[in-house]
Design a protein around this motif. Structure first.
Motif, short mmCIF file in Angstrom:
data_model
loop_
_atom_site.label_atom_id
_atom_site.label_comp_id
_atom_site.label_asym_id
_atom_site.label_seq_id
_atom_site.Cartn_x
_atom_site.Cartn_y
_atom_site.Cartn_z
N GLN A 70 0.85 -1.19 0.00
CA GLN A 70 0.00 0.00 0.00
C GLN A 70 0.89 1.24 0.00
O GLN A 70 1.86 1.33 0.75
CB GLN A 70 -0.88 -0.02 1.25
N SER A 71 0.58 2.22 -0.87
CA SER A 71 1.40 3.42 -0.96
C SER A 71 0.84 4.60 -0.17
O SER A 71 1.56 5.54 0.16
CB SER A 71 1.59 3.83 -2.43
N HIS A 72 -0.46 4.57 0.12
CA HIS A 72 -1.10 5.64 0.88
C HIS A 72 -2.01 5.04 1.95
O HIS A 72 -2.55 3.96 1.78
CB HIS A 72 -1.97 6.52 -0.03
N ALA A 73 -2.16 5.78 3.03
CA ALA A 73 -3.10 5.39 4.09
C ALA A 73 -4.03 6.57 4.33
O ALA A 73 -3.58 7.71 4.45
CB ALA A 73 -2.35 5.04 5.37
N LEU A 74 -5.31 6.31 4.38
CA LEU A 74 -6.30 7.33 4.67
C LEU A 74 -6.72 7.20 6.13
O LEU A 74 -7.10 6.11 6.57
CB LEU A 74 -7.52 7.17 3.77
N ILE A 75 -6.65 8.31 6.86
CA ILE A 75 -6.97 8.32 8.28
C ILE A 75 -8.03 9.39 8.50
O ILE A 75 -7.91 10.50 7.99
CB ILE A 75 -5.72 8.61 9.13
N ARG A 76 -9.05 9.05 9.26
CA ARG A 76 -10.17 9.98 9.48
C ARG A 76 -10.38 10.20 10.97
O ARG A 76 -10.56 9.24 11.73
CB ARG A 76 -11.43 9.41 8.85
N PHE A 77 -10.35 11.47 11.38
CA PHE A 77 -10.62 11.88 12.75
C PHE A 77 -11.99 12.53 12.78
O PHE A 77 -12.25 13.44 12.00
CB PHE A 77 -9.59 12.91 13.24
N THR A 78 -12.85 12.07 13.67
CA THR A 78 -14.18 12.65 13.82
C THR A 78 -14.28 13.24 15.22
O THR A 78 -13.85 12.60 16.19
CB THR A 78 -15.27 11.57 13.65
N GLY A 79 -14.81 14.45 15.30
CA GLY A 79 -14.94 15.08 16.61
C GLY A 79 -15.95 16.21 16.58
O GLY A 79 -16.47 16.58 15.52
N SER A 80 -16.22 16.74 17.74
CA SER A 80 -17.10 17.89 17.91
C SER A 80 -16.31 18.93 18.69
O SER A 80 -16.07 18.75 19.88
CB SER A 80 -18.36 17.50 18.68
N PRO A 81 -15.83 19.98 18.02
CA PRO A 81 -14.94 20.96 18.66
C PRO A 81 -15.47 21.47 20.00
O PRO A 81 -16.64 21.84 20.13
CB PRO A 81 -14.87 22.09 17.64
N THR A 82 -14.57 21.48 20.99
CA THR A 82 -14.92 21.94 22.33
C THR A 82 -14.29 23.30 22.61
O THR A 82 -14.23 23.72 23.76
CB THR A 82 -14.44 20.93 23.38
N PHE A 83 -13.81 23.97 21.58
CA PHE A 83 -13.20 25.29 21.74
C PHE A 83 -14.00 26.33 20.98
O PHE A 83 -14.78 26.00 20.10
CB PHE A 83 -11.74 25.28 21.24
N ARG A 84 -13.81 27.57 21.36
CA ARG A 84 -14.40 28.69 20.61
C ARG A 84 -13.23 29.57 20.21
O ARG A 84 -12.27 29.71 20.96
CB ARG A 84 -15.38 29.48 21.47
N GLY A 85 -13.30 30.15 19.04
CA GLY A 85 -12.18 30.95 18.53
C GLY A 85 -11.27 30.07 17.70
O GLY A 85 -11.69 29.06 17.16
N GLY A 86 -10.01 30.45 17.60
CA GLY A 86 -9.09 29.71 16.75
C GLY A 86 -8.13 28.83 17.52
O GLY A 86 -7.81 29.09 18.67
N VAL A 87 -7.70 27.77 16.88
CA VAL A 87 -6.69 26.88 17.43
C VAL A 87 -5.80 26.42 16.28
O VAL A 87 -6.28 26.20 15.16
CB VAL A 87 -7.33 25.68 18.18
N ASN A 88 -4.50 26.35 16.52
CA ASN A 88 -3.55 25.91 15.50
C ASN A 88 -3.18 24.46 15.80
O ASN A 88 -2.76 24.15 16.91
CB ASN A 88 -2.31 26.79 15.51
N LEU A 89 -3.36 23.58 14.85
CA LEU A 89 -3.10 22.16 15.04
C LEU A 89 -2.07 21.68 14.04
O LEU A 89 -2.05 22.13 12.89
CB LEU A 89 -4.40 21.37 14.89
N THR A 90 -1.20 20.76 14.47
CA THR A 90 -0.15 20.26 13.60
C THR A 90 -0.23 18.75 13.47
O THR A 90 -0.76 18.06 14.33
CB THR A 90 1.25 20.63 14.14
N VAL A 91 0.36 18.24 12.39
CA VAL A 91 0.45 16.81 12.14
C VAL A 91 1.69 16.55 11.30
O VAL A 91 2.10 17.40 10.50
CB VAL A 91 -0.83 16.27 11.43
#
Length: 133
Positions: free
Chosen positions: A96-117
């Motif tokens: 396999q050359s690619h992997a698809l990953i899915r994160f499901t959530g309901s944001p618990t913050f208001r305003g902006g947040v910077n996220l990295t991966v």
């Protein structure tokens, strides 16, 4: 027959965005503006190292804490906290050359947040997401 109308969110201009890091090892599809407490999905498309049988992804700890993470598909084989990040290891099929990953959530913050991966051997991908009431 009436015209379809779309708002700013949903099917509007803030409904989806795609980003890829500099080395092309990971790309992300997400909604840059979401509603607080409303389910949303972040999709990662990652490269699998040649001949590899797993993909290791390190995400910002805030993705779990602030995003209201509810599920990860596929399920990671291992999950460990490393500083400000969480390293997830996903098994993949041989060849396999690619992997698809899915994160499901309901944001618990208001305003902006910077996220990295990033992949273990890849460049960092950073994005921001804003939650509105």
């Amino acid at each position: 027959m009436g015209r379809k109308r779309y708002g700013l969110l949903g099917h509007g201009p803030f409904s989806g965005r795609s980003l890829t890091n500099a080395d092309g090892s990971i790309s992300i599809r997400y909604e840059p503006v979401v509603r607080f407490g409303t389910p949303t999905i972040i999709r990662f498309d990652t490269q699998v190292p040649p001949g590899g049988d797993r993909v290791a992804v390190t995400i910002a700890k805030d993705l779990v804490d602030q995003f209201g993470l509810e599920s990860i598909t596929p399920r990671p084989a291992t999950w460990e906290v490393a500083g400000g990040g969480i390293r997830l290891v996903f098994p993949v099929q041989a060849g396999q050359s690619h992997a698809l990953i899915r994160f499901t959530g309901s944001p618990t913050f208001r305003g902006g947040v910077n996220l990295t991966v990033r992949l273990d051997a890849g460049e960092m991908l950073s994005r921001s997401q804003h939650a509105v009431p």
